[in-house]
Design an enzyme around this catalytic site. Structure first.
Site, PDB file in Angstrom:
ATOM      1  N   HIS A  71     -57.636  12.038 112.648  1.00  0.00           N
ATOM      2  CA  HIS A  71     -59.294  11.560 113.365  1.00  0.00           C
ATOM      3  C   HIS A  71     -59.144   9.795 113.575  1.00  0.00           C
ATOM      4  CE1 HIS A  71     -63.286  12.280 115.169  1.00  0.00           C
ATOM      5  NE2 HIS A  71     -63.655  11.299 114.182  1.00  0.00           N
ATOM      6  N   ASN A 104     -56.029  17.144 109.201  1.00  0.00           N
ATOM      7  CA  ASN A 104     -56.426  16.984 110.836  1.00  0.00           C
ATOM      8  C   ASN A 104     -56.306  15.173 110.699  1.00  0.00           C
ATOM      9  OD1 ASN A 104     -57.389  16.650 113.196  1.00  0.00           O
ATOM     10  ND2 ASN A 104     -59.357  16.622 112.551  1.00  0.00           N
ATOM     11  N   SER A 122     -58.519   8.303 109.938  1.00  0.00           N
ATOM     12  CA  SER A 122     -58.601   9.092 108.741  1.00  0.00           C
ATOM     13  C   SER A 122     -57.819  10.383 108.848  1.00  0.00           C
ATOM     14  CB  SER A 122     -60.139   9.571 108.590  1.00  0.00           C
ATOM     15  OG  SER A 122     -60.848   8.631 108.856  1.00  0.00           O
ATOM     16  N   ASP A 144     -64.909  17.881 111.123  1.00  0.00           N
ATOM     17  CA  ASP A 144     -64.322  16.558 110.766  1.00  0.00           C
ATOM     18  C   ASP A 144     -65.205  16.177 109.257  1.00  0.00           C
ATOM     19  OD1 ASP A 144     -63.983  15.320 114.027  1.00  0.00           O
ATOM     20  OD2 ASP A 144     -62.347  16.334 112.532  1.00  0.00           O
TER      21      ASP A 144
HETATM   22  C1  GRF Z   1     -55.497  11.417 118.402  1.00  0.00           C
HETATM   23  O1  GRF Z   1     -56.326  10.142 118.427  1.00  0.00           O
HETATM   24  C2  GRF Z   1     -56.433  12.329 117.672  1.00  0.00           C
HETATM   25  O2  GRF Z   1     -56.946  11.984 116.309  1.00  0.00           O
HETATM   26  C3  GRF Z   1     -57.543  12.792 118.544  1.00  0.00           C
HETATM   27  O3  GRF Z   1     -57.203  12.735 119.697  1.00  0.00           O
HETATM   28  C4  GRF Z   1     -56.096  11.739 119.818  1.00  0.00           C
HETATM   29  C5  GRF Z   1     -54.838  12.425 120.285  1.00  0.00           C
HETATM   30  O4  GRF Z   1     -53.886  11.724 120.574  1.00  0.00           O
HETATM   31  N1  GRF Z   1     -58.228  13.885 118.161  1.00  0.00           N
HETATM   32  P1  GRF Z   1     -52.319  12.334 121.057  1.00  0.00           P
HETATM   33  O5  GRF Z   1     -52.488  13.708 121.369  1.00  0.00           O
HETATM   34  O6  GRF Z   1     -51.774  12.452 119.597  1.00  0.00           O
HETATM   35  O7  GRF Z   1     -51.548  11.547 121.769  1.00  0.00           O
END
Ligand code: GRF
Length: 197
Positions: free
Chosen positions: A107, A105, A134, A143
């Protein structure tokens, strides 16, 4: 390395991974993209002719039933790696247990700082002068899984959630692409990074 990516939103990180995977010699390919809702990011998969699948959260009575359907879809594709990139939904324990550690994942914070769905907003609220991005192995916490890559990113005084997130995402994408590449080439061993508990 075959990869299935799960998203919920714009899929900008997905787009970056698709662009990288389109480069000759990149050792991984995205074979399908799934979402828990009609995600704008599906357009990126469609542009590359990559199949998409939808497991709508609202059509199920429980996380477990939603997760079972998602697991069934993942099993159809049987990827080497599942990438959550903007999937704004916690997975049921049964699914994580089945796929971990081959499920990672991204983050938008320097874990273990600011876990959860609002990592960018929480960093701003905390008034810190730096946060980060991360990439972790998904475990059954929020997370909390083993960190595979992370990098510090400055918070500027004039930042709001949008400007900060826009500074974080490019770093997030670079880390994600690098981690996927290292997993594909065997430089990064997920089983070693996330010993079975
Ligand atoms: C990313 O920063 C992800 O880590 C977080 O939400 C955002 C999603 O952005 N959970 P996208 O959909 O990839 O533009």
């Amino acid at each position: 390395l075959s990869v299935v990516v799960l998203i919920s939103g714009t899929g900008s990180n997905l787009r970056a991974l698709l662009d990288a995977a389109a480069e000759p010699g990149f050792p991984a390919r995205v074979i399908a993209v799934g979402a828990d809702r009609e995600a704008d990011g599906f357009a990126h998969a469609e542009a590359y002719g990559i199949p998409t699948f939808l497991v709508p959260w609202r059509e199920f009575d429980s996380r477990e039933q939603w997760g079972a359907q998602l697991d069934a879809q993942l099993s159809v594709w049987n990827p080497d790696l599942v990438v959550l990139s903007g999937l704004m939904r916690l997975l049921p324990v049964s699914l994580v247990d089945r796929w971990s550690p081959r499920i990672i994942n991204t983050h938008p914070a320097y874990l273990p700082e600011f876990p959860g769905a609002h990592g960018v907003r929480d960093a701003l609220a905390a008034g810190v002068d730096r946060t980060g991005a991360s990439v972790i192995v998904v475990d059954n916490g929020v997370d909390t899984g083993p960190i595979l890559a992370q990098e510090r990113i400055p918070v500027l005084p004039e930042d709001d959630e949008h400007t900060l997130h826009d500074r974080i995402k490019p770093v997030e994408r670079r880390l994600l692409i690098d981690v996927v590449q290292r997993i594909a080439t065997g430089d990064l061993d997920l089983a070693a990074a996330a010993p079975a508990t």
